[in-house]
Motif scaffolding. Structure first.
Motif, PDB file in Angstrom:
ATOM      1  N   GLU A   1       0.832  -1.213   0.000  1.00  0.00           N
ATOM      2  CA  GLU A   1       0.000   0.000   0.000  1.00  0.00           C
ATOM      3  C   GLU A   1       0.863   1.257   0.000  1.00  0.00           C
ATOM      4  O   GLU A   1       0.538   2.238  -0.680  1.00  0.00           O
ATOM      5  CB  GLU A   1      -0.937  -0.001   1.197  1.00  0.00           C
ATOM      6  CG  GLU A   1      -2.012  -1.059   1.118  1.00  0.00           C
ATOM      7  CD  GLU A   1      -2.845  -1.152   2.392  1.00  0.00           C
ATOM      8  OE1 GLU A   1      -2.647  -0.319   3.301  1.00  0.00           O
ATOM      9  OE2 GLU A   1      -3.688  -2.053   2.459  1.00  0.00           O
ATOM     10  N   ASP A   2       1.969   1.231   0.756  1.00  0.00           N
ATOM     11  CA  ASP A   2       2.882   2.373   0.766  1.00  0.00           C
ATOM     12  C   ASP A   2       3.489   2.601  -0.615  1.00  0.00           C
ATOM     13  O   ASP A   2       3.583   3.735  -1.083  1.00  0.00           O
ATOM     14  CB  ASP A   2       4.009   2.152   1.786  1.00  0.00           C
ATOM     15  CG  ASP A   2       3.496   2.030   3.207  1.00  0.00           C
ATOM     16  OD1 ASP A   2       2.682   2.871   3.615  1.00  0.00           O
ATOM     17  OD2 ASP A   2       3.905   1.072   3.887  1.00  0.00           O
ATOM     18  N   LEU A   3       3.900   1.520  -1.261  1.00  0.00           N
ATOM     19  CA  LEU A   3       4.468   1.613  -2.602  1.00  0.00           C
ATOM     20  C   LEU A   3       3.444   2.175  -3.585  1.00  0.00           C
ATOM     21  O   LEU A   3       3.753   3.070  -4.374  1.00  0.00           O
ATOM     22  CB  LEU A   3       4.958   0.248  -3.078  1.00  0.00           C
ATOM     23  CG  LEU A   3       5.462   0.188  -4.518  1.00  0.00           C
ATOM     24  CD1 LEU A   3       6.661   1.109  -4.719  1.00  0.00           C
ATOM     25  CD2 LEU A   3       5.808  -1.239  -4.903  1.00  0.00           C
ATOM     26  N   GLN A   4       2.216   1.672  -3.533  1.00  0.00           N
ATOM     27  CA  GLN A   4       1.168   2.147  -4.440  1.00  0.00           C
ATOM     28  C   GLN A   4       0.898   3.634  -4.223  1.00  0.00           C
ATOM     29  O   GLN A   4       0.742   4.385  -5.186  1.00  0.00           O
ATOM     30  CB  GLN A   4      -0.108   1.334  -4.251  1.00  0.00           C
ATOM     31  CG  GLN A   4       0.020  -0.086  -4.752  1.00  0.00           C
ATOM     32  CD  GLN A   4      -1.151  -0.972  -4.359  1.00  0.00           C
ATOM     33  OE1 GLN A   4      -1.884  -0.689  -3.415  1.00  0.00           O
ATOM     34  NE2 GLN A   4      -1.321  -2.076  -5.091  1.00  0.00           N
ATOM     35  N   GLU A   5       0.881   4.067  -2.975  1.00  0.00           N
ATOM     36  CA  GLU A   5       0.667   5.484  -2.676  1.00  0.00           C
ATOM     37  C   GLU A   5       1.826   6.324  -3.206  1.00  0.00           C
ATOM     38  O   GLU A   5       1.611   7.390  -3.790  1.00  0.00           O
ATOM     39  CB  GLU A   5       0.504   5.696  -1.174  1.00  0.00           C
ATOM     40  CG  GLU A   5       0.297   7.133  -0.773  1.00  0.00           C
ATOM     41  CD  GLU A   5      -0.965   7.755  -1.338  1.00  0.00           C
ATOM     42  OE1 GLU A   5      -0.975   8.989  -1.552  1.00  0.00           O
ATOM     43  OE2 GLU A   5      -1.955   7.029  -1.579  1.00  0.00           O
ATOM     44  N   ASP A   6       3.061   5.849  -3.052  1.00  0.00           N
ATOM     45  CA  ASP A   6       4.215   6.579  -3.578  1.00  0.00           C
ATOM     46  C   ASP A   6       4.165   6.667  -5.097  1.00  0.00           C
ATOM     47  O   ASP A   6       4.480   7.713  -5.676  1.00  0.00           O
ATOM     48  CB  ASP A   6       5.525   5.921  -3.131  1.00  0.00           C
ATOM     49  CG  ASP A   6       5.837   6.173  -1.666  1.00  0.00           C
ATOM     50  OD1 ASP A   6       5.185   7.046  -1.054  1.00  0.00           O
ATOM     51  OD2 ASP A   6       6.734   5.488  -1.139  1.00  0.00           O
ATOM     52  N   VAL A   7       3.771   5.584  -5.755  1.00  0.00           N
ATOM     53  CA  VAL A   7       3.657   5.585  -7.221  1.00  0.00           C
ATOM     54  C   VAL A   7       2.612   6.611  -7.642  1.00  0.00           C
ATOM     55  O   VAL A   7       2.845   7.394  -8.580  1.00  0.00           O
ATOM     56  CB  VAL A   7       3.326   4.171  -7.735  1.00  0.00           C
ATOM     57  CG1 VAL A   7       2.886   4.210  -9.195  1.00  0.00           C
ATOM     58  CG2 VAL A   7       4.528   3.249  -7.564  1.00  0.00           C
ATOM     59  N   ARG A   8       1.476   6.643  -6.957  1.00  0.00           N
ATOM     60  CA  ARG A   8       0.431   7.639  -7.288  1.00  0.00           C
ATOM     61  C   ARG A   8       0.941   9.053  -7.052  1.00  0.00           C
ATOM     62  O   ARG A   8       0.746   9.949  -7.869  1.00  0.00           O
ATOM     63  CB  ARG A   8      -0.831   7.391  -6.456  1.00  0.00           C
ATOM     64  CG  ARG A   8      -1.712   6.289  -6.968  1.00  0.00           C
ATOM     65  CD  ARG A   8      -3.078   6.283  -6.267  1.00  0.00           C
ATOM     66  NE  ARG A   8      -2.996   5.990  -4.850  1.00  0.00           N
ATOM     67  CZ  ARG A   8      -2.921   4.771  -4.336  1.00  0.00           C
ATOM     68  NH1 ARG A   8      -2.919   3.714  -5.118  1.00  0.00           N
ATOM     69  NH2 ARG A   8      -2.845   4.609  -3.037  1.00  0.00           N
ATOM     70  N   THR A   9       1.628   9.256  -5.936  1.00  0.00           N
ATOM     71  CA  THR A   9       2.148  10.589  -5.601  1.00  0.00           C
ATOM     72  C   THR A   9       3.143  11.070  -6.642  1.00  0.00           C
ATOM     73  O   THR A   9       3.141  12.235  -7.010  1.00  0.00           O
ATOM     74  CB  THR A   9       2.816  10.551  -4.211  1.00  0.00           C
ATOM     75  OG1 THR A   9       1.851  10.182  -3.236  1.00  0.00           O
ATOM     76  CG2 THR A   9       3.406  11.895  -3.844  1.00  0.00           C
ATOM     77  N   LEU A  10       3.961  10.159  -7.122  1.00  0.00           N
ATOM     78  CA  LEU A  10       4.969  10.526  -8.123  1.00  0.00           C
ATOM     79  C   LEU A  10       4.406  10.606  -9.540  1.00  0.00           C
ATOM     80  O   LEU A  10       5.106  10.983 -10.466  1.00  0.00           O
ATOM     81  CB  LEU A  10       6.131   9.512  -8.099  1.00  0.00           C
ATOM     82  CG  LEU A  10       6.954   9.521  -6.802  1.00  0.00           C
ATOM     83  CD1 LEU A  10       7.923   8.337  -6.805  1.00  0.00           C
ATOM     84  CD2 LEU A  10       7.704  10.827  -6.666  1.00  0.00           C
ATOM     85  N   GLY A  11       3.143  10.232  -9.684  1.00  0.00           N
ATOM     86  CA  GLY A  11       2.513  10.285 -11.000  1.00  0.00           C
ATOM     87  C   GLY A  11       3.000   9.207 -11.945  1.00  0.00           C
ATOM     88  O   GLY A  11       2.994   9.382 -13.162  1.00  0.00           O
ATOM     89  N   LEU A  12       3.413   8.066 -11.410  1.00  0.00           N
ATOM     90  CA  LEU A  12       3.966   7.009 -12.234  1.00  0.00           C
ATOM     91  C   LEU A  12       2.937   5.924 -12.570  1.00  0.00           C
ATOM     92  O   LEU A  12       3.243   5.000 -13.309  1.00  0.00           O
ATOM     93  CB  LEU A  12       5.155   6.342 -11.521  1.00  0.00           C
ATOM     94  CG  LEU A  12       6.321   7.273 -11.188  1.00  0.00           C
ATOM     95  CD1 LEU A  12       7.372   6.546 -10.358  1.00  0.00           C
ATOM     96  CD2 LEU A  12       6.937   7.831 -12.452  1.00  0.00           C
ATOM     97  N   SER A  13       1.750   6.027 -11.991  1.00  0.00           N
ATOM     98  CA  SER A  13       0.741   4.975 -12.240  1.00  0.00           C
ATOM     99  C   SER A  13       0.056   5.211 -13.563  1.00  0.00           C
ATOM    100  O   SER A  13      -0.062   6.334 -14.059  1.00  0.00           O
ATOM    101  CB  SER A  13      -0.283   4.951 -11.105  1.00  0.00           C
ATOM    102  OG  SER A  13      -0.971   6.178 -11.049  1.00  0.00           O
ATOM    103  N   GLU A  14      -0.378   4.098 -14.176  1.00  0.00           N
ATOM    104  CA  GLU A  14      -1.129   4.191 -15.419  1.00  0.00           C
ATOM    105  C   GLU A  14      -2.549   4.613 -15.111  1.00  0.00           C
ATOM    106  O   GLU A  14      -3.124   4.209 -14.118  1.00  0.00           O
ATOM    107  CB  GLU A  14      -1.128   2.831 -16.132  1.00  0.00           C
ATOM    108  CG  GLU A  14       0.227   2.408 -16.601  1.00  0.00           C
ATOM    109  CD  GLU A  14       0.170   1.080 -17.328  1.00  0.00           C
ATOM    110  OE1 GLU A  14      -0.897   0.742 -17.888  1.00  0.00           O
ATOM    111  OE2 GLU A  14       1.187   0.393 -17.346  1.00  0.00           O
ATOM    112  N   LYS A  15      -3.114   5.416 -15.969  1.00  0.00           N
ATOM    113  CA  LYS A  15      -4.484   5.881 -15.746  1.00  0.00           C
ATOM    114  C   LYS A  15      -5.450   5.125 -16.590  1.00  0.00           C
ATOM    115  O   LYS A  15      -5.220   4.542 -17.531  1.00  0.00           O
ATOM    116  CB  LYS A  15      -4.567   7.368 -16.021  1.00  0.00           C
ATOM    117  CG  LYS A  15      -3.701   8.137 -15.044  1.00  0.00           C
ATOM    118  CD  LYS A  15      -3.825   9.600 -15.268  1.00  0.00           C
ATOM    119  CE  LYS A  15      -2.935  10.298 -14.246  1.00  0.00           C
ATOM    120  NZ  LYS A  15      -2.985  11.693 -14.290  1.00  0.00           N
TER     121      LYS A  15
END
Length: 80
Positions: free
Chosen positions: A66-80
């Motif tokens: 969950e921490d990793l997923q939140e960091d990915v979202r914060t950094l804008g690295l997740s696919e939309k």
């Protein structure tokens, strides 16, 4: 909340107020009752210095999926 520790206990442990605060913060962090930021704030130090204290004691950083997923979202690295 204030926590009162008797002079007798303080003398027996030979810990300072800062020592007690550090041990309590680490205890609560290890049991995932405090985040790293909360624990670092409790002892009045930046997070990276608290992490160094954890490393010195060979205590792993609580960092899950969950921490990793939140960091990915914060950094804008997740696919939309």
């Amino acid at each position: 909340m204030a926590l009162l520790i008797s002079d007798e206990v303080v003398q027996q442990t030979q810990w300072s107020e800062d020592d007690f605060r550090m041990e309590l913060a680490i205890f609560l962090y290890k049991r995932e009752r405090m985040t790293l930021a909360q624990a670092a704030d409790c002892v009045g130090m930046p997070g990276f210095l608290f992490q160094k204290e954890l490393a010195k004691r060979k205590i792993p950083v609580n960092y899950g999926v969950e921490d990793l997923q939140e960091d990915v979202r914060t950094l804008g690295l997740s696919e939309k």
